[in-house]
Design an enzyme around this catalytic site. Structure first.
Site, PDB file in Angstrom:
ATOM      1  N   THR A   1       0.840  -1.195   0.000  1.00  0.00           N
ATOM      2  CA  THR A   1       0.000   0.000   0.000  1.00  0.00           C
ATOM      3  C   THR A   1       0.879   1.250   0.000  1.00  0.00           C
ATOM      4  O   THR A   1       2.064   1.175  -0.345  1.00  0.00           O
ATOM      5  CB  THR A   1      -1.010  -0.032   1.170  1.00  0.00           C
ATOM      6  N   ASN A   2       0.329   2.401   0.337  1.00  0.00           N
ATOM      7  CA  ASN A   2       1.091   3.651   0.311  1.00  0.00           C
ATOM      8  C   ASN A   2       0.640   4.549   1.458  1.00  0.00           C
ATOM      9  O   ASN A   2      -0.214   4.168   2.256  1.00  0.00           O
ATOM     10  CB  ASN A   2       0.908   4.341  -1.052  1.00  0.00           C
ATOM     11  N   ASP A   3       1.192   5.742   1.522  1.00  0.00           N
ATOM     12  CA  ASP A   3       0.989   6.623   2.677  1.00  0.00           C
ATOM     13  C   ASP A   3      -0.307   7.425   2.670  1.00  0.00           C
ATOM     14  O   ASP A   3      -0.525   8.248   3.556  1.00  0.00           O
ATOM     15  CB  ASP A   3       2.158   7.611   2.774  1.00  0.00           C
TER      16      ASP A   3
END
Ligand code: CTP
Ligand code: CA
Length: 221
Positions: A33-35
């Site tokens: 995933t990402n921030d």
């Protein structure tokens, strides 16, 4: 209630907003995933609701609570987000791609938890569809808004995305800045539209930035 006030500019109009960082599964207990926190997308959903729209928020998992009066569609992967959008796109008036969609997913999803190996492990990634570009190609009455998350060459890269994805607006976001982008409550963005000079919005809360983005879009409808 905003939804019943017929004098509001988006009364009765369908607005689709995506938010959050997609999750690309690797095995039953792991994903990429990402921030993205989802804050910008949720703020846009709230602002559209307050303008009288019927808002559907298509969101990857976040820690936020769903704004009242907004229809929530929970998704995980980019593929699931794409399917949820395509199902609802035909009747939408405004579509805002605020989600941080993963560009790649694991080439295979293991049925069981992947066991550690004695040496390094190589993960092969497959490219995900570019949802915004696809929506751009299918565009009819929709006003299509995308974001550009950049850490360098902000306006050059964002301008390229505006053209490549056939969007009506790109919200250019320097995510390397201290008070802007991923997971902050404030943002500082520049609005790009075809054949118009870039419009820089001053640092403000994501709620205020969301209202400004929609006000600029409303002028084009
Ligand atoms: N986007 C999308 N589908 C993808 C990737 C991105 O719809 N598979 C959308 C995002 O929601 C955003 C816009 O495209 O509105 C730009 O995303 P961004 O990550 O900034 O740009 P990319 O086109 O993915 O290019 P890069 O990551 O290489 O900068
Ligand atoms: Ca990307």
């Amino acid at each position: 209630l905003a939804a019943t006030d017929t004098s509001l500019p988006l009364h009765g109009q369908s607005v689709l907003v995506t938010a959050g960082g997609t999750r690309e599964r690797l095995d039953p207990v792991r994903y990429l995933t990402n921030d993205s926190s989802g804050k910008m997308g949720y703020a846009i959903a709230t602002a559209a609701r307050d303008l009288g729209a019927q808002v559907t928020l298509i969101s990857a998992p976040t820690a936020l609570s769903v704004p009242a009066g907004v229809t929530y569609v929970g998704v995980d992967s980019a593929a699931a987000m794409r399917a949820a959008l395509l199902q609802r796109y035909a009747t939408a008036k405004i579509v805002v791609m605020a989600a941080a969609v993963a560009d790649f997913r694991p080439a295979a999803v293991a049925e069981n938890k992947i066991k550690k190996t004695a040496t390094d492990y190589t993960l092969t990634l497959t490219k995900n569809a570019d949802i915004l570009a696809e929506l751009g190609q299918l565009k009819q009455q929709q006003f299509l808004i995308g974001f550009a998350a950049e850490t360098q060459n902000l306006l050059t890269y964002a301008q390229k995305k505006l053209a490549a994805k056939q969007a009506d607006m790109i919200v250019a976001n320097d995510v390397s800045q201290a008070q802007a982008g991923f997971n902050h409550d404030t943002n500082e963005v520049t609005i790009l539209q075809p054949d118009q000079a870039p419009q820089q919005l001053a640092l403000a809360s994501k709620a205020v930035i969301a209202q400004q983005i929609l006000q600029i879009a409303l002028k084009q409808l």
